[in-house]
Structures are given as C-alpha cells and as structure tokens.
Enzyme design. Structure first.
Site, PDB file in Angstrom:
ATOM      1  N   GLN A  79     -14.806 -29.388  42.851  1.00 27.56           N
ATOM      2  CA  GLN A  79     -13.857 -29.343  44.083  1.00 27.56           C
ATOM      3  C   GLN A  79     -13.851 -28.152  45.003  1.00 27.56           C
ATOM      4  O   GLN A  79     -14.413 -27.375  45.174  1.00 27.56           O
ATOM      5  CB  GLN A  79     -13.544 -30.953  44.768  1.00 27.56           C
ATOM      6  CG  GLN A  79     -13.394 -31.141  46.236  1.00 27.56           C
ATOM      7  CD  GLN A  79     -14.783 -31.040  46.688  1.00 27.56           C
ATOM      8  OE1 GLN A  79     -15.433 -31.906  45.792  1.00 27.56           O
ATOM      9  NE2 GLN A  79     -14.920 -31.012  47.290  1.00 27.56           N
ATOM     10  N   GLU A 108     -12.612 -37.056  51.966  1.00 27.86           N
ATOM     11  CA  GLU A 108     -13.984 -36.937  51.803  1.00 27.86           C
ATOM     12  C   GLU A 108     -14.584 -37.894  50.148  1.00 27.86           C
ATOM     13  O   GLU A 108     -15.875 -38.329  50.711  1.00 27.86           O
ATOM     14  CB  GLU A 108     -14.143 -35.157  51.577  1.00 27.86           C
ATOM     15  CG  GLU A 108     -16.237 -35.009  52.052  1.00 27.86           C
ATOM     16  CD  GLU A 108     -16.130 -33.331  51.899  1.00 27.86           C
ATOM     17  OE1 GLU A 108     -15.316 -33.001  51.670  1.00 27.86           O
ATOM     18  OE2 GLU A 108     -17.432 -33.157  52.345  1.00 27.86           O
ATOM     19  N   HIS A 109     -13.964 -37.114  49.097  1.00 36.28           N
ATOM     20  CA  HIS A 109     -14.886 -37.990  47.933  1.00 36.28           C
ATOM     21  C   HIS A 109     -13.718 -38.408  47.610  1.00 36.28           C
ATOM     22  O   HIS A 109     -12.718 -38.032  47.295  1.00 36.28           O
ATOM     23  CB  HIS A 109     -15.420 -37.032  47.119  1.00 36.28           C
ATOM     24  CG  HIS A 109     -16.138 -36.088  47.864  1.00 36.28           C
ATOM     25  ND1 HIS A 109     -16.121 -34.379  48.186  1.00 36.28           N
ATOM     26  CD2 HIS A 109     -17.753 -36.097  48.170  1.00 36.28           C
ATOM     27  CE1 HIS A 109     -17.157 -34.027  48.459  1.00 36.28           C
ATOM     28  NE2 HIS A 109     -18.507 -34.641  48.654  1.00 36.28           N
ATOM     29  N   ASP A 165     -23.830 -34.933  44.578  1.00 42.14           N
ATOM     30  CA  ASP A 165     -23.985 -33.776  45.485  1.00 42.14           C
ATOM     31  C   ASP A 165     -25.277 -33.488  45.140  1.00 42.14           C
ATOM     32  O   ASP A 165     -25.917 -32.843  46.397  1.00 42.14           O
ATOM     33  CB  ASP A 165     -22.762 -32.593  45.106  1.00 42.14           C
ATOM     34  CG  ASP A 165     -21.982 -32.481  45.503  1.00 42.14           C
ATOM     35  OD1 ASP A 165     -21.050 -32.942  46.370  1.00 42.14           O
ATOM     36  OD2 ASP A 165     -20.608 -32.488  44.552  1.00 42.14           O
ATOM     37  N   SER A 197     -14.056 -28.470  51.855  1.00 41.94           N
ATOM     38  CA  SER A 197     -14.568 -30.007  50.984  1.00 41.94           C
ATOM     39  C   SER A 197     -13.078 -30.771  50.382  1.00 41.94           C
ATOM     40  O   SER A 197     -12.121 -29.871  50.823  1.00 41.94           O
ATOM     41  CB  SER A 197     -15.390 -29.142  50.144  1.00 41.94           C
ATOM     42  OG  SER A 197     -16.003 -30.472  49.498  1.00 41.94           O
ATOM     43  N   ASN A 221     -20.895 -20.220  59.127  1.00 41.09           N
ATOM     44  CA  ASN A 221     -19.764 -19.377  58.814  1.00 41.09           C
ATOM     45  C   ASN A 221     -19.257 -19.615  60.336  1.00 41.09           C
ATOM     46  O   ASN A 221     -19.722 -20.584  61.539  1.00 41.09           O
ATOM     47  CB  ASN A 221     -20.157 -18.174  58.715  1.00 41.09           C
ATOM     48  CG  ASN A 221     -20.723 -17.709  59.919  1.00 41.09           C
ATOM     49  OD1 ASN A 221     -20.874 -17.949  61.071  1.00 41.09           O
ATOM     50  ND2 ASN A 221     -21.539 -16.155  59.384  1.00 41.09           N
ATOM     51  N   TYR A 254     -29.729 -25.639  60.283  1.00 37.41           N
ATOM     52  CA  TYR A 254     -29.149 -24.321  59.663  1.00 37.41           C
ATOM     53  C   TYR A 254     -29.262 -24.219  57.954  1.00 37.41           C
ATOM     54  O   TYR A 254     -28.331 -24.958  57.220  1.00 37.41           O
ATOM     55  CB  TYR A 254     -27.696 -23.650  60.684  1.00 37.41           C
ATOM     56  CG  TYR A 254     -27.085 -22.778  60.610  1.00 37.41           C
ATOM     57  CD1 TYR A 254     -27.726 -21.260  61.186  1.00 37.41           C
ATOM     58  CD2 TYR A 254     -26.871 -21.861  59.747  1.00 37.41           C
ATOM     59  CE1 TYR A 254     -27.208 -20.219  61.310  1.00 37.41           C
ATOM     60  CE2 TYR A 254     -25.711 -19.806  59.361  1.00 37.41           C
ATOM     61  CZ  TYR A 254     -26.808 -18.919  59.994  1.00 37.41           C
ATOM     62  OH  TYR A 254     -26.768 -18.619  59.827  1.00 37.41           O
ATOM     63  N   HIS A 286     -25.204 -51.704  95.042  1.00 36.17           N
ATOM     64  CA  HIS A 286     -25.325 -52.397  93.782  1.00 36.17           C
ATOM     65  C   HIS A 286     -25.387 -54.357  94.074  1.00 36.17           C
ATOM     66  O   HIS A 286     -26.437 -54.559  93.765  1.00 36.17           O
ATOM     67  CB  HIS A 286     -24.404 -52.605  92.841  1.00 36.17           C
ATOM     68  CG  HIS A 286     -23.845 -51.584  92.167  1.00 36.17           C
ATOM     69  ND1 HIS A 286     -23.585 -50.252  92.427  1.00 36.17           N
ATOM     70  CD2 HIS A 286     -24.119 -50.930  90.785  1.00 36.17           C
ATOM     71  CE1 HIS A 286     -24.048 -49.437  91.579  1.00 36.17           C
ATOM     72  NE2 HIS A 286     -23.740 -49.906  90.854  1.00 36.17           N
ATOM     73  N   GLU A 308     -16.757 -56.054  92.237  1.00 35.68           N
ATOM     74  CA  GLU A 308     -15.899 -54.294  92.143  1.00 35.68           C
ATOM     75  C   GLU A 308     -15.987 -52.923  92.762  1.00 35.68           C
ATOM     76  O   GLU A 308     -15.762 -51.723  93.314  1.00 35.68           O
ATOM     77  CB  GLU A 308     -16.824 -53.847  90.867  1.00 35.68           C
ATOM     78  CG  GLU A 308     -16.554 -54.678  89.830  1.00 35.68           C
ATOM     79  CD  GLU A 308     -17.383 -53.799  87.884  1.00 35.68           C
ATOM     80  OE1 GLU A 308     -18.395 -52.663  88.615  1.00 35.68           O
ATOM     81  OE2 GLU A 308     -17.155 -54.448  87.320  1.00 35.68           O
ATOM     82  N   GLN A 356     -26.910 -16.174  66.948  1.00 34.80           N
ATOM     83  CA  GLN A 356     -28.492 -16.065  67.636  1.00 34.80           C
ATOM     84  C   GLN A 356     -29.241 -16.741  67.404  1.00 34.80           C
ATOM     85  O   GLN A 356     -30.506 -17.776  67.895  1.00 34.80           O
ATOM     86  CB  GLN A 356     -29.338 -14.688  67.387  1.00 34.80           C
ATOM     87  CG  GLN A 356     -29.431 -14.060  65.792  1.00 34.80           C
ATOM     88  CD  GLN A 356     -28.535 -14.010  65.258  1.00 34.80           C
ATOM     89  OE1 GLN A 356     -27.152 -13.295  65.534  1.00 34.80           O
ATOM     90  NE2 GLN A 356     -28.001 -12.918  64.409  1.00 34.80           N
ATOM     91  N   HIS A 388     -15.629 -24.491  45.805  1.00 35.71           N
ATOM     92  CA  HIS A 388     -15.871 -23.996  46.179  1.00 35.71           C
ATOM     93  C   HIS A 388     -15.152 -23.038  47.768  1.00 35.71           C
ATOM     94  O   HIS A 388     -16.305 -23.101  47.921  1.00 35.71           O
ATOM     95  CB  HIS A 388     -15.735 -25.683  47.426  1.00 35.71           C
ATOM     96  CG  HIS A 388     -17.754 -26.320  47.381  1.00 35.71           C
ATOM     97  ND1 HIS A 388     -19.099 -26.004  47.099  1.00 35.71           N
ATOM     98  CD2 HIS A 388     -17.268 -27.820  46.878  1.00 35.71           C
ATOM     99  CE1 HIS A 388     -19.594 -26.756  46.742  1.00 35.71           C
ATOM    100  NE2 HIS A 388     -18.857 -28.369  46.266  1.00 35.71           N
TER     101      HIS A 388
END
Lengths: 427, 427
Positions: free
Chosen positions: B251, B319-320, B353, B229, B206, B121, B412, B407, B183, B254
C-alpha cells in the site's frame, strides 16, 4: 403560452443553481459554530432565524400524538395508503448479497448493507410537504437503515407542521428535531450533544441548506442538489387540451423557475392548450407563480413528426414525461432519458407525486441522462469480499505478481509472493 | 514504523484533496478554450503540456495492433484472465427491470438502462495502469454502455503506453484518444469535432484532472474523486510478520500520502512487523515513496481485545481491510464499514487489485461508511414508469387530489381531477 415550431433541440436555459454563493460566508460560520458549540449554537440560530426560543430540540412523542389526534382521519388514511404503496414498490428494489464461488473452495462476494444513519431535511412553512417525508424516509427504512432522523425548522411558536409529524409517524420515523437551515445540516454532519451525526443527508432545502450540504459533502454523503421541477408532455391529436393544460400548470405552480413544455404533432392541440392554459391560469390559487413559470420557461413545440418529437424529448431528458398519444405504451419504449414516465391520460404526474408508489425525488436539468430518482440503492453500500484458499493462491499468485511488475509495483508483487517465503522463527 | 496502544479511534489526518485550488484558473481557461475551439485547443494544449505535436487525436487500429503484437504474450494471457474474472463477477451485478403490477390492469415499473456513453481517463507515464483500464472499462461494458471511450495523455513521441492499448483491446474498448489533463475532461464533457461528448467520466488523474472533473460535474456525471489509498490489517498472533509487513508496504509504495495501518492484539507481532517493515523497505525499489508513507501515515496499533480492534476498524472504515486472524471469516462478519475485505493470509490485497474479479476502485478516507466501490450500478440509470388505467384512476384520484390540497397545491389536485371534467368541443 408561446408556441414554436420544433426545429432543433429544446433548450432549457434556466438559472438552476439554488445555492447563492453570497451566503457561503454565513454557511461557513454556521458550520464552524455548530462544530464548536454544538447544541448551544443550534438554540441560538433557531432563535435568531426562526424566531423560536426552544426549551429542547427534540420533538416529543406527545407532540406527535397531539398532531396525529388532531389530524383529519381521512387524510391519515390517504397518507397511510400512499406510504404503503411506496413501501411495497421500494421493497422490490431491495437487493441480495452476491456470493460468487471460485475454484479451490475460494470465493468473492458482494455484501450489500444499509447505511447506519440517515438525516432527512424537511423545509419549513408551506414548503413542508408530507409527501416528501414519505418519499425520503421510506426508501431509507426499506433499505434497512436503523436510524432515520428528520430535521425541520420550527415556526415562531416552536412547533413543526402537524402534517410533517403525521407523515413521519406513518413513515416510521420517531427521531425528529426542531432545527433547520445550515445549522441543521452541520448538526447532522458533525453531531452535537443532542443530535448524533449521520452518514447521509437527503431532502430539499433553500440556498443555505444547499450550500451547507455541499460543504459537508465528503464528511457525509448527500443526495443530489435538485434544480427546479420540469415536465414535458408528449401529445398528439388524441389528447384533451384541458387535461394537458392542467398538467402543465401542476408543474408550473411549484416554482417560478419550474419548466413546463408540451411537444405535440398537432397544431390544433397546440392552439387549444395555449387557450386552456390561459383560462385555467386565471382560476389557479398560485396563479402568480405559475404564470411566471409558464411565461419565462414554458413552451409548446409543434413537431413535424412523432419521431422528431421523441428525439427532442430524449435530448431534453426531462424530470417528468407524460405521454398522451395513441400507442402511448409503445412510444414509452422509445424514451431513453427521463426521470419518470407517465403513460396515458389517466396517469397524470400527481399520481406519481403522491400515490402510485414510485419515488417523486427525480433528476432535473437533463441529468436523467445519467442519474436516477431516489431509491433503496441510495441508502445501501456495497463491500467486496475476497477469500483465496492456499490452493487458489498457489495457482494464481505468479500471474498476480507478473501483473504487478508490469505496473512497476514491486511491493505488490512481493506481497502476493510473500506467502511462499520460507518462514523463519518470527512466529 | 511507530507502535501505539490503541486507545481511542484511529484518526487519519491527511491532506487528501488532490485538487490544488491554485490550478483552478488554468482549468477554467482550458475548459473555455476547448468549448470554443474544439480540436484546435486539444492539439495546442497537447503540444504545450505533453510536448507532443499530433497529426490526429484518435489512436488507430494499427497502433493498437502494433502494441498488441509487440507485447509479452504471457502478460496478454494474464491480462485476459484478469479481464475475464472481472467480467464474470461484474456480470453478477447486472439487474433486471422491476415490473410491479397494480390493481385494475395498472402497473408501475422500474426500468434499468445503461448510460449512452462513458469516458475513462487514464493517467500518463508510470501512473498508466492497465489494471485500471480493466477495472473502469469492464463494468461499463457489462452494464451495456454502447460507447466507452478512453482518453490519455501521449508521451513526447505522440504515443500511448502499449500496456494501456493492450488492456483497452482486452477490455473491448477501441475508441481511444491521445489527450490528457483538463482539456481531455473538457472534451469529454462538451464534445469537439473529433471527440463526441459522453454522459459520465470516470478514472483517476492529477490535480488538473480532478479540478476539471469537479467543474464539469452536473453537465456530465463523474465518479468519486478518490483520495490516497489505504489499508488496515487486522491480525492476531497467528499472522506472519513478514507477510503483514509486505502487505503494508504494497500500500505504502503507491503514494507518499498512502496510509498503512496494522491493528493487532499481539504485542509480539507488532514488534516483529516493525522490524520486518524496516528490513523490507530497504529492498523496495520505491523505497523513498513507501518510507515517506510509512513514516508519516503508517502506524501499528496494539489493541487490548479483538473487540476493541474491530470497533476501531469500523470507525476507520478503511478502503482495504485484510483480516489475518484465527476465524478470519467469522470476524469479517463483524466488519460493517470497509471498501473491500480480504480474508486470510492467502488473500493479500493485490489479489483484488489485479485478479480476483472484484473492483479495485474503492472508497477512501472513511467514505466506505456510506459509499461503495465502482460497479455496474455506476453505469446505469433507473427510470420510473407509471400506468394507471381509467378504472384505477377512478378509484384513486380523490385520494390524490386530497393529498395535493393538503400541500396547498391546487393545480396538482386539478390535474388529477381534470380527467373527470366534462369534455367540451376542444377535440
């Protein structure tokens, strides 16, 4: 067991969501209580739901010693050998860091490191399988996880099953708590006075456990929430009907929702297996469960050709696949989607459930198309490292700045350019 | 930018769930419509929400040719070099099957194979980042995924951004559809006349996209649903304040919810960075966004000692992480939890990046404790294979049967024993 002509794809329409949404409110409350009251909430819920009034949550070394001393020595040997096989095979999955040198004395790197702490949920009662203890704990320990914790609900007398304690010792886990249900998951995720929080929770459980795992996901990692177990057997006229039937029933005895399917090119085998299933069902201790599974979800499909059978199996992406045909090994090469493949009549599925060394926690409900059984990878994380020298930066930064501006991220461009700004008296 | 003494753990209390539950009903309806009406629903929603009346969903080769021909050749070169770096590094992550021989001509095996089909996506408008196309598509292609598909919402004129088409071509993706939102996710998960279903969906989106991904999870695999981020900069008195400030702002630009944190042992640097941030903010095109991020979620922490700073960073699991200190490389060895680590002042975060070759899809919101950035592993699955010969079975089956009976799974035990049953005239 019903017999059908294989026409289209085999469909498994089953109710596979073990999480009963009606329990969600209870689970929310339990998690909240454990977060607020810690151990106190654990003691209270264990008394309420397990009927056990505990003096302390943690299993003592003496309790494990006692379980071990009273356990059948032959079974201890068997468990040890199984553990050893699992450890050996999973050790092959351990990966090394990737060091990737770049020009100008620069490098990038991929650091693979174990999680700090992992919690393993072991269900209570007859669902407390020592083999599951081995299959969950050993990959974590092989990955290098320093702290592996077991939680399991006690029986009314405040004890855990000896087989669980013995398997834990054989696997190498000594931190074990007598707590189950959503309260155990909450304790593992958020920590209490006694139980320090972990980073990942694995292992099967009932609806409350499954829901609680879903709720704490994000705070900690969880393994997949598995559906009922499945087997597909692919067999031709060379297979023995009694063997095929016994393998179908081994799956069916797990659970009313378990699914056992035979796909065969032999009409004769189909008919014989149906007869054998009925015959063997009558002699099975768990007949009632197995019969429900076979009647509701079992099916024998007669395929026109082997190719058609293989296509159907790939569409199905079964958790377990047994191949009992001529040239079984060659046929296994044509299987693209299955959790685990068992080749030939001497590799029946329990070989993998208990002993061969592969993991028995496998993707169900056709998710073998895109997911995998439990393995060492599930207990490590990977960190990228970037080192650019001044020369490398000098050579590359204009490109990086242009790409940032292409995305209208001016701040990114300035970040990489800032190293060229004339330095004032800031430092 | 506020300055605080580092006392306890750094906490990031942010609203990180991008999925707005109010949209859930809409998302359910969209998924249902796409399942029922296929392409027809895709055309209708694209007209309704993107304002584009399409003649066909698929981007033609001519459209890509046109985008490519009209694109700045320098940027094409830059993107190609970035793609090449990403491809080279990710190729190092490719793993081989594990063949593990056992006694008696038996073996177990771990087959690593690519997913069949993956959908990527790509958000529309200014959030359509060509770098994200490279970062998502290349690991899938390196893994060996045969079918990689891009979906992205068209603008009103029925077009996708040229940069996305160019990046797709450079990455090696030619199957691209003009459809976005829930969709698009529904189409990828369930398939329509034009868009064949995939096995895994990755890429950011989104609230509608995030919710739809959550809904189709299980039918297909999805990547993590990333939060805003984050960056943490660890710096001492040797760092340049203007550089640190520019990295914090890269950063912050963003997203209003992005989080930029400096942890430093130098009070002087702390003060200088605060001044620099304000100075640079005023000149930043995305000042408004970056300012909101810095004011609400940014902070400069002054640590008493470097050890205290390192502990806080490990608690945070950012994250970074950028390390701009003396002996930065040695300090990086003490970091146990971070998505990606950037060592020294010439390795600012945009290097990763866009260009260095590591992936920029990384774990946010402290999940670097237990999860990893996007990589080749995310596009493969692993299948166990078990082959026991007759001799091996003969040697092992009594152990397996005993473990099964431990068991209480008699079926089995019988499955593995059935190979010794005397064969009648069934075959």
């Amino acid at each position: 067991m019903k017999i059908e002509k294989l026409t289209n794809a085999i469909s498994l329409q089953r109710s596979v969501d073990q999480a009963n949404e009606n329990h969600l409110e209870t689970v929310h409350e339990v998690i909240e209580q454990v977060k607020q009251k810690g151990d106190k909430a654990l003691f209270a819920y264990t008394e309420k739901w397990d009927g056990a009034k505990l003096a302390s949550l943690q299993v003592t070394k003496e309790e494990v010693d006692e379980a071990y001393a009273s356990f059948d020595p032959q079974l201890i040997e068997d468990l040890k050998e199984a553990a050893n096989n699992i450890r050996l095979f999973h050790s092959q999955q351990v990966r090394q860091n990737i060091d990737f040198p770049l020009a100008n004395n620069s490098y990038i790197q991929y650091k693979i490191s174990p999680l700090d702490a992992v919690g393993l949920y072991v269900p209570g009662g007859t669902a407390a399988y020592p083999s599951s203890v081995l299959m969950n704990a050993i990959p974590a320990l092989v990955a290098g996880v320093k702290r592996v914790v077991i939680v399991s609900p006690p029986s009314k007398d405040g004890k855990l099953p000896a087989s669980v304690l013995v398997a834990a010792r054989i696997a190498g886990v000594s931190e074990i708590y007598k707590v189950g249900g959503a309260q155990a998951i909450a304790a593992l995720a958020y920590g209490t006075e006694t139980i320090k929080a972990v980073d990942k929770i694995t292992g099967p459980g009932n609806s409350f456990v499954a829901l609680a795992k879903r709720e704490v996901f994000g705070k900690v990692a969880i393994d997949m929430i598995a559906g009922p177990s499945e087997i597909a057997v692919l067999a031709d006229e060379t297979a023995y009907a009694d063997e095929v039937a016994s393998d179908l029933l081994a799956q069916a005895e797990h659970d009313r929702f378990a699914c056992s399917v035979l796909v065969t090119t032999s009409e004769k085998l189909a008919e014989q297996v149906a007869i054998e299933v009925e015959k063997q069902l009558k002699e099975l201790p768990r007949e009632e469960i197995a019969r429900a599974s076979i009647e509701n979800f079992g099916c024998i499909y007669i395929a026109g050709t082997l190719e058609q059978a293989i296509t159907a199996i790939n569409e199905l992406a079964p958790e377990h696949l047994e191949i009992m045909t001529e040239h079984a090994e060659a046929i296994s090469e044509k299987i693209n989607h299955a959790g685990a493949i068992f080749i030939g009549r001497f590799s029946s599925e329990p070989v993998g459930d208990y002993f061969a060394g592969t993991n028995h926690v496998l993707p169900t409900n056709s998710t073998a198309r895109f997911s995998s059984g439990l393995c060492v990878d599930d207990f490590v994380k990977k960190t990228s490292v970037v080192y650019y020298s001044e020369e490398m930066w000098q050579a590359q930064y204009p490109k990086i700045a242009r790409l940032a501006r292409l995305e209208q991220l001016e701040g990114h461009a300035r970040s990489v350019e800032s190293r060229s700004w004339e330095k004032g008296d800031l430092n």
